[in-house]
Motif scaffolding. Structure first.
Motif, short mmCIF file in Angstrom:
data_model
loop_
_atom_site.label_atom_id
_atom_site.label_comp_id
_atom_site.label_asym_id
_atom_site.label_seq_id
_atom_site.Cartn_x
_atom_site.Cartn_y
_atom_site.Cartn_z
N ILE A 6 -33.65 -53.70 -36.20
CA ILE A 6 -32.30 -54.11 -36.57
C ILE A 6 -31.98 -53.69 -38.01
O ILE A 6 -30.89 -53.19 -38.31
CB ILE A 6 -32.14 -55.64 -36.40
CG1 ILE A 6 -32.10 -56.00 -34.91
CG2 ILE A 6 -30.90 -56.15 -37.11
CD1 ILE A 6 -32.18 -57.47 -34.63
N ARG A 7 -32.95 -53.89 -38.91
CA ARG A 7 -32.74 -53.49 -40.31
C ARG A 7 -32.55 -51.99 -40.42
O ARG A 7 -31.61 -51.51 -41.11
CB ARG A 7 -33.92 -53.94 -41.17
CG ARG A 7 -33.80 -53.45 -42.64
CD ARG A 7 -35.00 -53.83 -43.47
NE ARG A 7 -36.26 -53.26 -42.98
CZ ARG A 7 -36.62 -51.99 -43.13
NH1 ARG A 7 -35.79 -51.12 -43.72
NH2 ARG A 7 -37.80 -51.56 -42.69
N THR A 19 -33.14 -58.35 -51.48
CA THR A 19 -32.26 -58.65 -52.60
C THR A 19 -31.02 -59.40 -52.13
O THR A 19 -30.62 -60.42 -52.72
CB THR A 19 -31.85 -57.36 -53.31
OG1 THR A 19 -33.02 -56.69 -53.80
CG2 THR A 19 -30.90 -57.65 -54.47
N ALA A 20 -30.42 -58.93 -51.03
CA ALA A 20 -29.21 -59.57 -50.51
C ALA A 20 -29.50 -60.98 -50.00
O ALA A 20 -28.66 -61.87 -50.09
CB ALA A 20 -28.61 -58.71 -49.40
N ALA A 21 -30.72 -61.16 -49.45
CA ALA A 21 -31.08 -62.46 -48.89
C ALA A 21 -31.56 -63.43 -49.96
O ALA A 21 -31.61 -64.65 -49.72
CB ALA A 21 -32.18 -62.28 -47.84
N ALA A 41 -33.27 -70.01 -39.98
CA ALA A 41 -32.39 -69.61 -41.08
C ALA A 41 -32.66 -68.17 -41.48
O ALA A 41 -31.72 -67.41 -41.79
CB ALA A 41 -32.58 -70.55 -42.27
N ASP A 42 -33.95 -67.77 -41.50
CA ASP A 42 -34.29 -66.39 -41.84
C ASP A 42 -33.64 -65.42 -40.86
O ASP A 42 -33.09 -64.38 -41.25
CB ASP A 42 -35.81 -66.19 -41.81
CG ASP A 42 -36.53 -66.93 -42.92
OD1 ASP A 42 -35.90 -67.24 -43.95
OD2 ASP A 42 -37.74 -67.20 -42.75
N ILE A 43 -33.70 -65.75 -39.58
CA ILE A 43 -33.14 -64.86 -38.56
C ILE A 43 -31.63 -64.77 -38.71
O ILE A 43 -31.05 -63.68 -38.60
CB ILE A 43 -33.54 -65.36 -37.16
CG1 ILE A 43 -35.05 -65.21 -36.95
CG2 ILE A 43 -32.77 -64.59 -36.07
CD1 ILE A 43 -35.58 -65.84 -35.68
N ARG A 44 -30.98 -65.90 -38.96
CA ARG A 44 -29.52 -65.88 -39.12
C ARG A 44 -29.12 -65.04 -40.32
O ARG A 44 -28.15 -64.26 -40.26
CB ARG A 44 -29.00 -67.31 -39.27
CG ARG A 44 -29.10 -68.14 -37.98
CD ARG A 44 -28.33 -69.45 -38.11
NE ARG A 44 -28.45 -70.22 -36.88
CZ ARG A 44 -29.33 -71.20 -36.70
NH1 ARG A 44 -30.18 -71.53 -37.69
NH2 ARG A 44 -29.38 -71.85 -35.56
N THR A 45 -29.86 -65.18 -41.41
CA THR A 45 -29.58 -64.37 -42.61
C THR A 45 -29.79 -62.90 -42.32
O THR A 45 -28.97 -62.04 -42.70
CB THR A 45 -30.49 -64.82 -43.77
OG1 THR A 45 -30.21 -66.18 -44.10
CG2 THR A 45 -30.28 -63.95 -45.00
N TRP A 46 -30.89 -62.59 -41.66
CA TRP A 46 -31.26 -61.19 -41.35
C TRP A 46 -30.17 -60.53 -40.51
O TRP A 46 -29.71 -59.43 -40.84
CB TRP A 46 -32.58 -61.19 -40.60
CG TRP A 46 -33.32 -59.88 -40.55
CD1 TRP A 46 -32.93 -58.73 -39.92
CD2 TRP A 46 -34.59 -59.59 -41.15
NE1 TRP A 46 -33.86 -57.75 -40.07
CE2 TRP A 46 -34.90 -58.23 -40.83
CE3 TRP A 46 -35.50 -60.33 -41.89
CZ2 TRP A 46 -36.08 -57.63 -41.23
CZ3 TRP A 46 -36.68 -59.72 -42.31
CH2 TRP A 46 -36.96 -58.38 -41.98
N ARG A 48 -27.09 -61.49 -40.03
CA ARG A 48 -25.79 -61.45 -40.71
C ARG A 48 -25.73 -60.28 -41.68
O ARG A 48 -24.74 -59.53 -41.70
CB ARG A 48 -25.56 -62.77 -41.45
CG ARG A 48 -24.28 -62.79 -42.30
CD ARG A 48 -24.06 -64.15 -42.93
NE ARG A 48 -25.20 -64.59 -43.73
CZ ARG A 48 -25.42 -64.19 -44.99
NH1 ARG A 48 -24.60 -63.32 -45.57
NH2 ARG A 48 -26.47 -64.66 -45.66
N LEU A 49 -26.78 -60.09 -42.46
CA LEU A 49 -26.80 -59.00 -43.44
C LEU A 49 -26.84 -57.64 -42.77
O LEU A 49 -26.32 -56.65 -43.31
CB LEU A 49 -27.99 -59.17 -44.38
CG LEU A 49 -27.94 -60.39 -45.31
CD1 LEU A 49 -29.23 -60.52 -46.10
CD2 LEU A 49 -26.74 -60.32 -46.26
N CYS A 50 -27.47 -57.58 -41.59
CA CYS A 50 -27.58 -56.30 -40.87
C CYS A 50 -26.44 -56.10 -39.86
O CYS A 50 -26.47 -55.15 -39.08
CB CYS A 50 -28.92 -56.22 -40.15
SG CYS A 50 -30.34 -56.18 -41.27
#
Length: 266
Positions: A6-7, A19-21, A41-46, A48-50
């Motif tokens: 995904i990244r 950095t963004a997270a 929370a890590d997955i949601r952040t990941w 969202r940023l990607c």
């Protein structure tokens, strides 16, 4: 692995994502290489940023269920067959809609005590499980009370060759098939038999599986039990069940196939 993909698909570097997270770059590496389990929370952040938020639900379900997803029968059964039968009671009590497909044996909720005993005796013999068969049979028979709850629905599909496979002996099998006719008449139960020799189209025979509401699919492999909670994967089993149900027969035609199997026992 999926988070790394995904990244990369998003075009972000591991450093940019970290950095963004707002976390250290090493955390990104640990998550991608499986050394650290990501939190919800890590997955949601990941995602969202990607810009992959449509995958969030599946990824969280996978992360939550990965340890219990694939479990060998020997590990499940080493605490005793009774305990294993008891372990699924909460699932059966909270589920409103059941879908069962059986290509091996009669569905457990429609089994007689003698048929269940013959099945579990085989489990003991083949997998060297603890021999508490009588206690396990009692738990499974008690579990059948869900058929009479009045608010749960059961759709069951059985391959015709299951009706022709003698479990126990001829007497046990004849009684089981007779019981199947009566059990299928319950208002909460829909029983479909998939005839041998029918043109199946896309409805290929497959491993036995169960779907509980639209939340979980359980799959019976030869060596292990597989539990799936990813919405995408559960939906695949729902779709497969729908395809199989289209080639099944119900009502009087299903009863004729059961009766023919009884007659074949002589």
């Amino acid at each position: 692995m999926r988070l790394r993909e995904i990244r990369k698909d998003s075009g972000m570097t591991a450093r940019a994502l970290a950095t963004a997270a707002g976390w250290h770059e090493s955390k990104t590496s640990r998550i991608e290489n499986g050394r650290t389990a990501p939190s919800d929370a890590d997955i949601r952040t990941w995602t969202r940023l990607c810009q992959a938020e449509e995958q969030t639900t599946d990824l969280i379900a996978t992360a939550r269920g990965i340890e219990g997803m694939y479990i060998e029968w020997r590990r499940l059964e080493r605490g005793g067959l009774r305990r294993m039968q008891e372990s699924v009671l909460p699932l059966f009590e909270r589920t409103q809609r059941f879908r069962f497909y059986q290509s091996w044996v009669i569905p457990g909720l429609l089994q007689t005590a003698d048929y269940t005993r013959a099945v579990l005796n085989t489990v003991v013999a083949l997998r060297d499980a603890p021999d508490d068969v009588d206690a396990a049979v009692a738990v499974r028979m008690e579990r059948q009370r869900v058929l009479r709850s009045g608010h749960q629905r059961f759709a069951m599909l059985v391959e015709e060759w299951v009706l022709r496979t003698v479990i126990g002996d001829g007497q046990v099998m004849a009684a089981q098939l007779g019981h199947l006719v009566g059990a299928a008449c319950q208002p909460s139960v829909s029983l479909g038999i998939i005839p041998m020799g029918v043109e199946r189209g896309h409805a290929w025979p497959t491993e036995s599986f169960s779907v509980f509401d639209d939340a979980q699919a359980s799959v019976e492999l030869v060596s292990a039990h597989l539990t799936l909670t990813q919405p995408r994967e559960v939906a695949e089993y729902v779709r497969t069940f729908t395809e199989l149900s289209r080639v099944a027969v119900y009502g009087a035609p299903a009863r004729r196939l059961i009766t023919a199997a009884i007659d074949a026992l002589g």
